[in-house]
Design a protein around this motif. Structure first.
Motif, PDB file in Angstrom:
ATOM      1  N   THR A  31      30.118  34.867  38.625  1.00  0.00           N
ATOM      2  CA  THR A  31      30.269  36.117  38.982  1.00  0.00           C
ATOM      3  C   THR A  31      30.975  36.218  40.354  1.00  0.00           C
ATOM      4  N   SER A  32      31.260  37.526  40.421  1.00  0.00           N
ATOM      5  CA  SER A  32      31.757  37.764  41.841  1.00  0.00           C
ATOM      6  C   SER A  32      31.188  39.098  42.088  1.00  0.00           C
ATOM      7  N   GLN A  33      31.288  39.332  43.404  1.00  0.00           N
ATOM      8  CA  GLN A  33      30.543  40.715  44.030  1.00  0.00           C
ATOM      9  C   GLN A  33      31.588  41.380  44.743  1.00  0.00           C
ATOM     10  N   ILE A  34      31.855  42.685  44.587  1.00  0.00           N
ATOM     11  CA  ILE A  34      32.633  43.603  45.531  1.00  0.00           C
ATOM     12  C   ILE A  34      31.721  44.853  45.977  1.00  0.00           C
ATOM     13  N   ARG A  35      32.390  45.497  47.155  1.00  0.00           N
ATOM     14  CA  ARG A  35      31.534  46.600  47.534  1.00  0.00           C
ATOM     15  C   ARG A  35      32.079  47.809  46.718  1.00  0.00           C
ATOM     16  N   ASN A  36      30.682  48.611  46.391  1.00  0.00           N
ATOM     17  CA  ASN A  36      31.272  49.816  45.517  1.00  0.00           C
ATOM     18  C   ASN A  36      31.803  51.096  46.548  1.00  0.00           C
ATOM     19  N   THR A  37      32.991  50.587  46.938  1.00  0.00           N
ATOM     20  CA  THR A  37      33.803  51.905  47.570  1.00  0.00           C
ATOM     21  C   THR A  37      35.265  52.036  47.004  1.00  0.00           C
ATOM     22  N   ARG A  93      24.573  51.337  43.960  1.00  0.00           N
ATOM     23  CA  ARG A  93      25.302  51.964  45.002  1.00  0.00           C
ATOM     24  C   ARG A  93      26.152  51.293  46.054  1.00  0.00           C
ATOM     25  N   ALA A  94      25.660  50.176  46.339  1.00  0.00           N
ATOM     26  CA  ALA A  94      26.364  49.279  47.326  1.00  0.00           C
ATOM     27  C   ALA A  94      27.388  48.439  46.711  1.00  0.00           C
ATOM     28  N   PHE A  95      27.165  47.824  45.688  1.00  0.00           N
ATOM     29  CA  PHE A  95      27.816  46.525  45.257  1.00  0.00           C
ATOM     30  C   PHE A  95      28.436  46.584  43.553  1.00  0.00           C
ATOM     31  N   LEU A  96      29.305  45.904  43.218  1.00  0.00           N
ATOM     32  CA  LEU A  96      29.468  45.710  41.928  1.00  0.00           C
ATOM     33  C   LEU A  96      29.341  44.277  41.487  1.00  0.00           C
ATOM     34  N   ASP A  97      28.529  43.785  40.550  1.00  0.00           N
ATOM     35  CA  ASP A  97      28.659  42.533  40.315  1.00  0.00           C
ATOM     36  C   ASP A  97      29.515  42.254  39.056  1.00  0.00           C
ATOM     37  N   LEU A  98      30.391  41.277  39.008  1.00  0.00           N
ATOM     38  CA  LEU A  98      31.360  41.293  37.914  1.00  0.00           C
ATOM     39  C   LEU A  98      31.389  39.967  37.296  1.00  0.00           C
ATOM     40  N   CYS A  99      31.398  39.758  36.066  1.00  0.00           N
ATOM     41  CA  CYS A  99      31.595  38.728  35.077  1.00  0.00           C
ATOM     42  C   CYS A  99      32.646  38.812  34.079  1.00  0.00           C
ATOM     43  N   VAL A 100      33.536  37.807  34.082  1.00  0.00           N
ATOM     44  CA  VAL A 100      34.537  37.743  33.099  1.00  0.00           C
ATOM     45  C   VAL A 100      34.324  37.158  31.879  1.00  0.00           C
ATOM     46  N   ASP A 101      34.561  37.651  30.874  1.00  0.00           N
ATOM     47  CA  ASP A 101      34.289  37.175  29.457  1.00  0.00           C
ATOM     48  C   ASP A 101      32.864  36.243  29.406  1.00  0.00           C
ATOM     49  N   LYS A 129      41.269  47.976  44.999  1.00  0.00           N
ATOM     50  CA  LYS A 129      41.791  46.695  45.537  1.00  0.00           C
ATOM     51  C   LYS A 129      41.606  45.781  44.088  1.00  0.00           C
ATOM     52  N   TRP A 130      40.313  45.677  43.567  1.00  0.00           N
ATOM     53  CA  TRP A 130      39.936  44.886  42.591  1.00  0.00           C
ATOM     54  C   TRP A 130      40.750  45.374  41.151  1.00  0.00           C
ATOM     55  N   ALA A 131      40.772  46.540  41.105  1.00  0.00           N
ATOM     56  CA  ALA A 131      41.300  47.137  39.675  1.00  0.00           C
ATOM     57  C   ALA A 131      42.869  46.979  39.817  1.00  0.00           C
ATOM     58  N   ASP A 132      43.591  46.684  41.091  1.00  0.00           N
ATOM     59  CA  ASP A 132      44.996  46.303  41.029  1.00  0.00           C
ATOM     60  C   ASP A 132      45.273  44.981  40.397  1.00  0.00           C
ATOM     61  N   THR A 133      44.037  44.029  40.483  1.00  0.00           N
ATOM     62  CA  THR A 133      44.346  42.777  39.840  1.00  0.00           C
ATOM     63  C   THR A 133      43.769  42.484  38.202  1.00  0.00           C
ATOM     64  N   ILE A 134      43.690  43.375  37.807  1.00  0.00           N
ATOM     65  CA  ILE A 134      43.095  43.694  36.597  1.00  0.00           C
ATOM     66  C   ILE A 134      44.284  43.827  35.330  1.00  0.00           C
ATOM     67  N   ASP A 135      44.400  42.830  34.430  1.00  0.00           N
ATOM     68  CA  ASP A 135      45.275  42.928  33.215  1.00  0.00           C
ATOM     69  C   ASP A 135      45.080  44.154  32.464  1.00  0.00           C
ATOM     70  N   PRO A 136      46.171  45.001  32.319  1.00  0.00           N
ATOM     71  CA  PRO A 136      45.948  46.170  31.429  1.00  0.00           C
ATOM     72  C   PRO A 136      45.502  46.347  30.193  1.00  0.00           C
ATOM     73  N   SER A 137      45.547  45.193  29.673  1.00  0.00           N
ATOM     74  CA  SER A 137      44.691  44.990  28.178  1.00  0.00           C
ATOM     75  C   SER A 137      43.265  44.759  28.276  1.00  0.00           C
ATOM     76  N   THR A 138      42.666  44.441  29.531  1.00  0.00           N
ATOM     77  CA  THR A 138      41.378  44.266  29.788  1.00  0.00           C
ATOM     78  C   THR A 138      40.328  45.312  29.348  1.00  0.00           C
ATOM     79  N   LEU A 139      39.155  45.238  28.945  1.00  0.00           N
ATOM     80  CA  LEU A 139      38.298  46.296  28.677  1.00  0.00           C
ATOM     81  C   LEU A 139      37.207  46.010  29.698  1.00  0.00           C
ATOM     82  N   VAL A 140      36.850  47.128  30.611  1.00  0.00           N
ATOM     83  CA  VAL A 140      35.629  46.925  31.698  1.00  0.00           C
ATOM     84  C   VAL A 140      34.451  47.623  30.900  1.00  0.00           C
ATOM     85  N   VAL A 141      33.414  46.907  30.736  1.00  0.00           N
ATOM     86  CA  VAL A 141      32.161  47.602  30.277  1.00  0.00           C
ATOM     87  C   VAL A 141      31.126  47.574  31.417  1.00  0.00           C
TER      88      VAL A 141
END
Length: 85
Positions: free
Chosen positions: A33-39, A20-28, A45-57
């Motif tokens: 890893t990185s962490q952002i607030r779940n707001t 509820r508070a955070f997203l922990d992210l790991c690329v490939d 802001k994070w999604a704006d940095t993602i390449d459109p061909s990426t898959l988020v799981v």
């Protein structure tokens, strides 16, 4: 229905562990890893940095994934909401 086309893996896969508070992210499955607030603002802001061909799981959890799905849907970024089992 039988799939007859070729399947190509996306060039980048981002794994996302939700709370509820955070997203922990790991690329490939990389070593860092990185962490952002779940707001909505932080996830957008994070999604704006993602390449459109990426898959988020990410795991299908009880209401923690709303901001993620909204941000990815708006930007037309593919995602897989998987059973945590």
């Amino acid at each position: 229905m039988t799939w007859t086309g070729a399947f190509t893996m996306p060039p980048i896969i981002i794994g996302c562990d939700l709370s509820r508070a955070f997203l922990d992210l790991c690329v490939d499955a990389g070593p860092t890893t990185s962490q952002i607030r779940n707001t909505p603002a932080a996830v957008g802001k994070w999604a704006d940095t993602i390449d459109p061909s990426t898959l988020v799981v990410f795991e299908a959890t009880s209401g923690c994934d709303g901001a993620v799905m909204a941000a990815l849907d708006t930007r037309r970024i593919a995602y897989a909401r998987v059973n945590p089992r």
